[in-house]
Enzyme design. Structure first.
Site, PDB file in Angstrom:
ATOM      1  N   ASP A  67      55.722  61.302  23.420  1.00  0.00           N
ATOM      2  CA  ASP A  67      56.728  62.040  24.116  1.00  0.00           C
ATOM      3  C   ASP A  67      56.241  63.545  24.093  1.00  0.00           C
ATOM      4  O   ASP A  67      55.208  63.855  22.912  1.00  0.00           O
ATOM      5  CB  ASP A  67      57.566  61.633  23.472  1.00  0.00           C
ATOM      6  CG  ASP A  67      57.915  61.900  21.865  1.00  0.00           C
ATOM      7  OD1 ASP A  67      57.219  62.029  21.187  1.00  0.00           O
ATOM      8  OD2 ASP A  67      58.954  61.289  21.401  1.00  0.00           O
ATOM      9  N   ASN A 136      69.853  58.193  15.010  1.00  0.00           N
ATOM     10  CA  ASN A 136      70.579  57.534  16.823  1.00  0.00           C
ATOM     11  C   ASN A 136      70.295  56.250  17.176  1.00  0.00           C
ATOM     12  O   ASN A 136      70.962  55.918  18.273  1.00  0.00           O
ATOM     13  CB  ASN A 136      71.125  58.588  17.048  1.00  0.00           C
ATOM     14  CG  ASN A 136      69.867  58.461  18.101  1.00  0.00           C
ATOM     15  OD1 ASN A 136      68.446  58.284  18.322  1.00  0.00           O
ATOM     16  ND2 ASN A 136      69.837  59.747  19.341  1.00  0.00           N
ATOM     17  N   HIS A 138      67.021  55.648  19.169  1.00  0.00           N
ATOM     18  CA  HIS A 138      65.896  56.326  19.612  1.00  0.00           C
ATOM     19  C   HIS A 138      64.690  56.212  19.329  1.00  0.00           C
ATOM     20  O   HIS A 138      64.111  56.141  17.950  1.00  0.00           O
ATOM     21  CB  HIS A 138      65.692  57.645  20.548  1.00  0.00           C
ATOM     22  CG  HIS A 138      65.569  59.092  19.697  1.00  0.00           C
ATOM     23  ND1 HIS A 138      65.358  60.125  19.550  1.00  0.00           N
ATOM     24  CD2 HIS A 138      64.800  58.777  18.277  1.00  0.00           C
ATOM     25  CE1 HIS A 138      65.292  60.160  18.575  1.00  0.00           C
ATOM     26  NE2 HIS A 138      64.733  60.334  17.992  1.00  0.00           N
ATOM     27  N   GLU A 143      66.812  57.663  24.801  1.00  0.00           N
ATOM     28  CA  GLU A 143      67.658  58.229  23.625  1.00  0.00           C
ATOM     29  C   GLU A 143      69.395  56.857  24.212  1.00  0.00           C
ATOM     30  O   GLU A 143      69.146  56.552  24.999  1.00  0.00           O
ATOM     31  CB  GLU A 143      68.655  59.169  23.901  1.00  0.00           C
ATOM     32  CG  GLU A 143      67.765  60.548  24.462  1.00  0.00           C
ATOM     33  CD  GLU A 143      68.126  61.345  22.564  1.00  0.00           C
ATOM     34  OE1 GLU A 143      67.730  60.510  21.377  1.00  0.00           O
ATOM     35  OE2 GLU A 143      68.034  62.164  22.378  1.00  0.00           O
TER      36      GLU A 143
HETATM   37  P1  PGA Z   1      61.046  61.766  12.303  1.00  0.00           P
HETATM   38  O1  PGA Z   1      61.230  61.742  13.297  1.00  0.00           O
HETATM   39  O2  PGA Z   1      59.932  60.898  11.643  1.00  0.00           O
HETATM   40  O3  PGA Z   1      61.294  63.053  12.345  1.00  0.00           O
HETATM   41  O4  PGA Z   1      62.717  61.315  11.108  1.00  0.00           O
HETATM   42  C1  PGA Z   1      61.773  60.061  14.273  1.00  0.00           C
HETATM   43  C2  PGA Z   1      62.177  60.034  15.901  1.00  0.00           C
HETATM   44  O5  PGA Z   1      63.104  61.075  15.745  1.00  0.00           O
HETATM   45  O6  PGA Z   1      61.405  59.749  16.540  1.00  0.00           O
END
Ligand code: PGA
Length: 242
Positions: A67, A136, A138, A143
Site C-alpha cells: 500500500d 481495527n 485491517h 479497512e
Molecule cells: P503498525 O501498523 O505496524 O505501525 O502497527 C500496522 C498496520 O496498520 O497495518
C-alpha cells in the site's frame, strides 16, 4: 493457521526475517509482497544484517508493496516509498527495476490499480506476503466495512487508522485521508503469508483474526481461509487468544 508466540519484539523480528530469508534461499527469484508500519522495522533491520553478512541474496528477487498513501510525494518522509527505500531497498542488493510500489499519484489511479494487479499476475503471483495488522483488523489498507475489495484500489482511510498513523505526522490533519492498497484478492492468492503483530493494542484484532468469525468487520479474519499463514506475535498481542 500456524501461530507462533514469541517473548519479545527482537525474537519476532528474527523469526520473521528467517521465514523471508528461507523463502529467498529456496527460490532466488522469489516474488515478495512487503508491508510497512512500525511492526516490520525490526525484520527489515535483520534482513539488512543478513544480506551484509552474505547470508541472503536479493539480486533476483522482485517485490510488490502492499500500500501507499495517496497524494504524498515519494520523497516525503512518511511515504511508504521513502520508508521502504530507507529501511530496506537502499541497504540490500536488490535491483531497482525489480521493486514495485503502489503509486501515490491520484491521476489515473484506477488505471494504475489495474496495471498493478496485472504486474503481480504477470510476475506469477506473490510467493510470500508479509502483513502487519491494524488495531481495527485491517490488512494493507483494507479497512473494516460492509464489503471487502478484491483488487488494488483507492480507499478512504477510517478515522481509527488516521488516528493510529498520526503518531508519524505532526498532527492527525496531516495524515493523508486516502491510500492505494492491494485488495484481499492479491493477498489471498499469495502462496504463503506471514502476519506480524506486537503489543497489546493488537491483542483484540489478533484474537478475532485467529479464533473469531470471518467477518468484513475484521478484514484479517479472512486469512483463516488461506492454506499457508504463519502468525508471529509477541505475548502481549497474543493475550486475548482463547
Ligand atoms: P503498525 O501498523 O505496524 O505501525 O502497527 C500496522 C498496520 O496498520 O497495518
Amino acid at each position: 493457521m500456524k501461530l507462533i508466540v514469541v517473548d519479545n519484539y527482537q525474537e519476532l523480528s528474527e523469526r520473521a526475517a528467517g521465514v523471508l530469508v528461507t523463502e529467498v534461499a529456496v527460490k532466488p527469484q522469489a516474488i515478495l509482497g512487503l508491508a510497512t508500519g512500525s511492526t516490520p522495522e525490526g525484520m527489515y533491520a535483520q534482513i539488512v544484517k543478513l544480506n551484509r553478512e552474505g547470508k541472503v541474496d536479493f539480486s533476483q528477487v522482485t517485490t510488490f508493496n502492499l500500500d501507499e498513501y495517496a497524494g504524498l510525494a515519494p520523497e516525503h518522509e512518511q511515504s511508504y516509498y521513502y520508508y521502504m527505500h530507507h529501511q530496506l531497498f537502499h541497504q540490500i542488493n536488490i535491483r531497482p527495476e525489480q521493486i514495485n510500489m503502489p503509486s501515490c499519484d491520484l491521476e489515473d489511479v484506477d488505471q494504475f490499480c489495474r496495471e498493478y494487479d496485472q504486474r503481480i499476475a504477470a510476475a506469477g503471483g506473490i510467493d510470500l506476503q508479509v502483513l502487519g495488522i491494524g488495531g481495527n483488523g485491517h490488512i494493507g489498507f483494507n479497512e473494516p466495512g460492509e464489503q471487502l475489495r478484491v483488487h488494488t484500489h483507492l480507499v478512504d482511510l477510517t478515522e481509527d487508522t488516521i488516528q493510529a498513523n498520526s503518531r508519524f505526522f505532526s498532527s492527525a490533519e496531516e495524515v493523508p485521508k486516502q491510500a492505494v492498497t492491494m485488495g484481499l484478492g492479491s493477498i489471498m492468492l499469495s502462496k504463503k503469508i506471514i502476519l506480524l503483530a506486537a503489543g497489546k493494542a493488537k491483542a483484540e484484532a489478533i484474537a478475532r483474526t485467529v479464533c473469531g468469525l470471518i467477518t468484513t468487520a475484521i478484514p484479517a479474519s479472512i486469512l483463516q481461509l488461506h492454506r499457508d499463514v504463519i502468525i508471529i506475535v509477541d505475548r502481549e498481542a497474543a493475550a486475548l487468544i482463547t
